[in-house]
Design a protein around this motif. Structure first.
Motif, short mmCIF file in Angstrom:
data_model
loop_
_atom_site.label_atom_id
_atom_site.label_comp_id
_atom_site.label_asym_id
_atom_site.label_seq_id
_atom_site.Cartn_x
_atom_site.Cartn_y
_atom_site.Cartn_z
N PHE A 1 -5.90 19.88 14.21
CA PHE A 1 -4.85 20.53 15.01
C PHE A 1 -4.50 21.90 14.42
O PHE A 1 -4.38 22.89 15.14
CB PHE A 1 -3.60 19.65 15.06
N LEU A 2 -4.34 21.95 13.10
CA LEU A 2 -3.99 23.21 12.44
C LEU A 2 -5.08 24.26 12.63
O LEU A 2 -4.77 25.44 12.85
CB LEU A 2 -3.74 22.96 10.96
N LYS A 3 -6.32 23.84 12.55
CA LYS A 3 -7.43 24.79 12.72
C LYS A 3 -7.47 25.33 14.14
O LYS A 3 -7.72 26.53 14.35
CB LYS A 3 -8.75 24.11 12.36
N GLU A 4 -7.21 24.46 15.12
CA GLU A 4 -7.19 24.93 16.50
C GLU A 4 -5.99 25.83 16.75
O GLU A 4 -6.07 26.80 17.51
CB GLU A 4 -7.20 23.74 17.46
N ALA A 5 -4.87 25.52 16.10
CA ALA A 5 -3.69 26.37 16.23
C ALA A 5 -3.95 27.75 15.63
O ALA A 5 -3.55 28.78 16.19
CB ALA A 5 -2.49 25.72 15.56
N LYS A 6 -4.61 27.78 14.49
CA LYS A 6 -4.96 29.06 13.86
C LYS A 6 -5.78 29.92 14.82
O LYS A 6 -5.50 31.12 14.98
CB LYS A 6 -5.75 28.81 12.58
N ASP A 7 -6.78 29.31 15.47
CA ASP A 7 -7.63 30.06 16.38
C ASP A 7 -6.87 30.48 17.64
O ASP A 7 -7.00 31.62 18.11
CB ASP A 7 -8.85 29.22 16.77
N GLU A 8 -6.05 29.56 18.18
CA GLU A 8 -5.31 29.85 19.40
C GLU A 8 -4.30 30.97 19.18
O GLU A 8 -4.11 31.84 20.04
CB GLU A 8 -4.60 28.58 19.88
N LEU A 9 -3.67 30.96 18.02
CA LEU A 9 -2.65 31.97 17.71
C LEU A 9 -3.23 33.24 17.10
O LEU A 9 -2.52 34.22 16.88
CB LEU A 9 -1.60 31.39 16.76
N GLU A 10 -4.53 33.20 16.80
CA GLU A 10 -5.24 34.35 16.20
C GLU A 10 -4.54 34.81 14.93
O GLU A 10 -4.22 35.98 14.76
CB GLU A 10 -5.35 35.49 17.21
N LEU A 11 -4.34 33.85 14.02
CA LEU A 11 -3.66 34.15 12.76
C LEU A 11 -4.70 34.43 11.67
O LEU A 11 -5.22 33.51 11.03
CB LEU A 11 -2.76 32.98 12.35
N ALA A 12 -4.98 35.69 11.46
CA ALA A 12 -5.98 36.08 10.47
C ALA A 12 -5.53 35.77 9.05
O ALA A 12 -6.36 35.63 8.14
CB ALA A 12 -6.31 37.57 10.59
N ASN A 13 -4.22 35.67 8.84
CA ASN A 13 -3.70 35.43 7.49
C ASN A 13 -3.44 33.95 7.21
O ASN A 13 -2.81 33.61 6.20
CB ASN A 13 -2.40 36.21 7.27
N LEU A 14 -3.94 33.08 8.07
CA LEU A 14 -3.77 31.63 7.87
C LEU A 14 -5.12 30.98 7.60
O LEU A 14 -6.10 31.22 8.30
CB LEU A 14 -3.13 30.98 9.10
N LYS A 15 -5.15 30.15 6.57
CA LYS A 15 -6.34 29.37 6.23
C LYS A 15 -5.94 27.90 6.21
O LYS A 15 -4.87 27.55 5.73
CB LYS A 15 -6.86 29.79 4.85
N VAL A 16 -6.80 27.05 6.74
CA VAL A 16 -6.54 25.61 6.77
C VAL A 16 -7.56 24.90 5.87
O VAL A 16 -8.76 25.12 5.99
CB VAL A 16 -6.63 25.04 8.20
N VAL A 17 -7.04 24.09 4.95
CA VAL A 17 -7.90 23.35 4.03
C VAL A 17 -7.62 21.86 4.19
O VAL A 17 -6.47 21.43 4.13
CB VAL A 17 -7.66 23.76 2.57
N THR A 18 -8.69 21.08 4.39
CA THR A 18 -8.57 19.63 4.52
C THR A 18 -8.85 19.01 3.16
O THR A 18 -10.00 18.89 2.74
CB THR A 18 -9.56 19.07 5.57
N SER A 19 -7.79 18.63 2.45
CA SER A 19 -7.97 18.09 1.10
C SER A 19 -6.66 17.48 0.62
O SER A 19 -5.58 17.87 1.06
CB SER A 19 -8.40 19.20 0.14
#
Length: 221
Positions: free
Chosen positions: A114-132
């Motif tokens: 969900f977070l990764k899709e939100a990052k792409d949808e919102l076009e947030l270049a300064n956001l990184k999502v890590v699954t860990s």
């Protein structure tokens, strides 16, 4: 999400931001948070991201509360949100502070997607999502760590606080009961800031500054 619900959220967000004393959002920032809210409502039908989805409640309890923390980022350029879940506070902070590199750390695969899709949808270049999981992730290079709804927080947070380097701080969104449980386990400097329009919630900033004066540990501003 219907147009009426979208408009209701936008109005509620603008009112909540003003009520919290937060700097007014730009039209682009408001639109991005509106997109995130729409995604949250849509995904929440099949994935339990949050129990709070009513527009006014979500605008205040999720978005404005997250944005309130932006004033305590100060000069930090890197931020790690531990157990980001639905993206609070990571996504509002990334939207409000495009100059800060924000990493959303989430162990749950579905929430991370969900977070990764939100990052792409919102076009947030300064956001990184890590699954860990946190124990498998090297967080030593982040200037500011934050957490808002971490599972097993009482057990996990003291060890994080004790491992902060002199250049790191932890910004914790919490209630007094969690603070009471943590305070007795750490000897670091704690500054507390009441969250506006909340009966009890607060933001606590933990800094690796040793003190022998117990009063310093509970100082409030």
């Amino acid at each position: 999400m219907s147009r009426d619900q979208d408009d209701e959220f936008t109005s509620a967000l603008e009112a909540a931001v003003a009520g919290f004393g937060i700097d007014r959002l730009t039209g682009e920032q408001t639109a991005r948070l509106g997109k995130h809210y729409a995604m949250l409502c849509r995904w929440n039908r099949r994935l339990n991201l949050t129990r709070i989805t009513e527009p006014r409640a979500a605008a205040s309890l999720h978005y404005a509360e997250s944005l309130f923390g932006a004033r305590f980022i100060a000069g930090a350029h890197t931020l790690l949100d531990i157990g980001s879940g639905a993206g609070f506070p990571a996504i509002p902070l990334a939207v409000a502070r495009p100059d800060v590199q924000v990493t959303a750390l989430e162990a749950n695969q579905k929430k991370s997607l969900f977070l990764k899709e939100a990052k792409d949808e919102l076009e947030l270049a300064n956001l990184k999502v890590v699954t860990s999981r946190l124990e498998r992730f090297d967080w030593g290079g982040y200037e500011l760590l934050t957490s808002r709804a971490l599972d097993r927080a009482e057990a996990i947070l003291p060890s994080i606080i004790e491992r902060l380097s002199p250049k790191q701080r932890l910004m914790l969104y919490c209630a007094p009961d969690l603070m009471a449980k943590i305070e007795g386990k750490v000897r670091y400097k704690i500054d507390t800031h009441p969250i506006p329009n909340s009966e009890a919630r607060l933001i606590a900033i933990f800094s690796p500054e040793w003190t022998t004066d117990r009063a310093d540990l509970t100082g409030s501003h």
